[in-house]
Enzyme design. Structure first.
Site, PDB file in Angstrom:
ATOM      1  N   PRO A 338       0.937  -1.114  -0.038  1.00 56.80           N
ATOM      2  CA  PRO A 338       0.011  -0.121  -0.103  1.00 56.80           C
ATOM      3  C   PRO A 338       0.796   1.189  -0.112  1.00 56.80           C
ATOM      4  O   PRO A 338       0.302   2.238  -0.077  1.00 56.80           O
ATOM      5  CB  PRO A 338      -0.724  -0.094   1.255  1.00 56.80           C
ATOM      6  CG  PRO A 338       0.359  -0.773   2.376  1.00 56.80           C
ATOM      7  CD  PRO A 338       0.939  -1.754   1.429  1.00 56.80           C
ATOM      8  N   SER A 339       2.045   1.113   0.226  1.00 54.02           N
ATOM      9  CA  SER A 339       2.814   2.185   0.409  1.00 54.02           C
ATOM     10  C   SER A 339       3.104   3.177  -0.942  1.00 54.02           C
ATOM     11  O   SER A 339       2.819   2.650  -2.160  1.00 54.02           O
ATOM     12  CB  SER A 339       4.137   1.998   1.109  1.00 54.02           C
ATOM     13  OG  SER A 339       5.068   1.486   0.113  1.00 54.02           O
ATOM     14  N   CYS A 340       3.725   4.349  -0.762  1.00 57.78           N
ATOM     15  CA  CYS A 340       3.952   5.067  -1.907  1.00 57.78           C
ATOM     16  C   CYS A 340       5.327   5.059  -2.601  1.00 57.78           C
ATOM     17  O   CYS A 340       5.783   6.000  -3.097  1.00 57.78           O
ATOM     18  CB  CYS A 340       3.681   6.779  -1.515  1.00 57.78           C
ATOM     19  SG  CYS A 340       1.995   7.215  -1.012  1.00 57.78           S
ATOM     20  N   ASP A 341       5.875   3.998  -2.247  1.00 60.60           N
ATOM     21  CA  ASP A 341       7.136   3.519  -2.683  1.00 60.60           C
ATOM     22  C   ASP A 341       6.963   2.902  -3.940  1.00 60.60           C
ATOM     23  O   ASP A 341       6.351   1.655  -3.837  1.00 60.60           O
ATOM     24  CB  ASP A 341       8.011   2.985  -1.665  1.00 60.60           C
ATOM     25  CG  ASP A 341       9.577   2.975  -2.127  1.00 60.60           C
ATOM     26  OD1 ASP A 341       9.782   2.660  -3.193  1.00 60.60           O
ATOM     27  OD2 ASP A 341      10.548   3.261  -1.296  1.00 60.60           O
ATOM     28  N   ASN A 382       5.417   5.543   5.748  1.00 68.16           N
ATOM     29  CA  ASN A 382       4.182   5.930   5.181  1.00 68.16           C
ATOM     30  C   ASN A 382       3.011   6.361   6.220  1.00 68.16           C
ATOM     31  O   ASN A 382       2.013   6.672   5.911  1.00 68.16           O
ATOM     32  CB  ASN A 382       3.631   5.301   3.959  1.00 68.16           C
ATOM     33  CG  ASN A 382       4.286   5.834   2.856  1.00 68.16           C
ATOM     34  OD1 ASN A 382       3.715   5.247   1.502  1.00 68.16           O
ATOM     35  ND2 ASN A 382       5.564   6.299   2.855  1.00 68.16           N
TER      36      ASN A 382
END
Length: 392
Positions: A338-341, A382
């Protein structure tokens, strides 16, 4: 503690013919975030099976695999020894009643203060692979026993551990001589064939390599008595593996044949003890495609590389999944966290085959996830919470 409650109607998810008791429990509870559910009774059973195969070898549980207090306490009660990688792991074991004499400080990269702490606490066995580390041990743990970690170049493991740890034969022999000059006791060698070495036969080449160093050291006058064979004992991730007792017995047989004079054998299983003792309950957050012609769905979970699934790096460990829609037609999907990475993609080179009907909100179980998940989870990358742990 993670909130946990019964899920009304969840009994429909109980496919008891294919799910373990642990998995049924995880499915029939509701958690407010991704949660690792562990069963110490499974760890105890694994320990008994490995011990039966390992015979006279001492089991030093690799605490880094899963440092849950319930697991460490269960293993202490069974008489296990411990491989600690840090002061924190030593403190954990001691706080639960482990005897210092059962703890090995197996990390070859240690702060001087942590060496002094361990020695003051009664730990007497330390790993080393470099002259500077040896000097630190001599200064802060005078008279300690040391074993030299060797480089393994012949690894067939799914998760190799080469290069960062260990030294070559000439360096090892020099370290043994220097240890004696510094008043230390060089008792043996250690090595690691690599995590998740799926077949016992895969050990042979590495053991041959290590036996050459053992023979050279004894010929040079070093009265070695200890062989630390490290870990490598596998967990089941979908590909067939040997029964734990048979696997361990096969490995010990190869060790006995190659290391004459070894009066003490240490093994450091981590994954093999706790892998199948845990299941992660998580949730589908989004299912999407990048275009109308995209052949693969993207399935995003609320857990990813930074929240416990670090071993999906290079898709080395391929977990198995249980969903409430198993039995529906399946199709390939790219699985992501789910992270923005953008690195937080779990499986893309080899897409996972999951039900085509999956949708946001569906609960998913990640099987055999007891090893290297909670211990790899970040504290809140995050802003996502770290992986919670519940013991049954």
């Amino acid at each position: 503690m993670t909130m946990m409650m019964h899920v009304p109607g969840a009994e429909a998810l109980d496919r008891s013919s294919s799910l373990s008791t642990l998995e049924v429990f995880a499915l029939t509870q509701r958690f407010d975030r991704p949660t690792l559910v562990i069963d110490p009774a499974i760890v105890a059973r694994n320990y008994a099976e490995l011990k039966a195969g390992l015979g006279r070898a001492d089991i030093h549980y690799a605490v880094k695999a899963n440092p849950a207090r319930e697991i460490v306490a269960a293993l202490i009660a069974l008489g296990s020894h411990f491989d600690a990688a840090s002061r924190g792991e030593i403190e954990l074991c001691l706080s639960l009643g482990a005897r210092p004499s059962t703890i090995s400080f197996g990390n070859t990269v240690k702060k001087a203060g942590d060496i002094a702490f361990a020695h003051a606490a009664g730990v007497r066995l330390f790993a080393v692979d470099a002259p500077e580390e040896l000097a630190k041990i001599a200064e802060h743990a005078p008279g300690a026993q040391v074993y030299v970690r060797l480089l393994v170049t012949e690894s067939q493991a799914d998760w190799p551990l080469s290069r960062k740890f260990g030294c070559d034969r000439p360096t090892a022999l020099a370290l043994m001589a220097e240890a004696r000059a510094l008043g230390l006791d060089p008792v043996g060698i250690s090595f690691h064939v690599g995590s998740q070495t799926r077949r016992s036969g895969m050990w042979a080449a590495a053991l041959d390599e290590m036996a050459g160093v053992w023979t050279a050291a004894r010929a040079a006058g070093h009265e070695l008595s200890l062989v630390n064979i490290g870990g490598g004992f596998p967990a089941f991730y979908g590909e067939a593996i040997e029964a734990a007792e048979d696997y361990a017995a096969s490995v010990v047989g190869m060790v006995e044949a190659r290391f004459p004079g070894a009066t003490r054998i240490m093994a450091e299983p981590g994954r093999g003890l706790v892998g199948n003792a845990g299941v992660i309950a998580c949730e589908v957050v989004l299912v999407s495609r990048k275009s109308a012609t995209d052949l693969n769905r993207w399935v995003y979970l609320d857990i990813g590389k930074f929240s416990g699934l670090a071993e999906t790096i290079d898709e080395a460990i391929r977990y198995q999944f249980v969903t409430p829609r198993d039995g529906d037609p399946v199709g390939p999907c790219i699985l992501a966290g789910p992270s923005c990475d953008s690195a937080d993609v779990l499986y893309e080179k080899r897409p996972m085959m999951l039900p085509a009907t999956l949708k946001a909100g569906d609960k998913v179980l990640i099987r055999n996830a007891g090893a290297y998940t909670s211990s790899y989870s970040s504290v809140g990358f995050n802003g996502f919470p770290p992986l919670a742990v519940v013991a049954i």
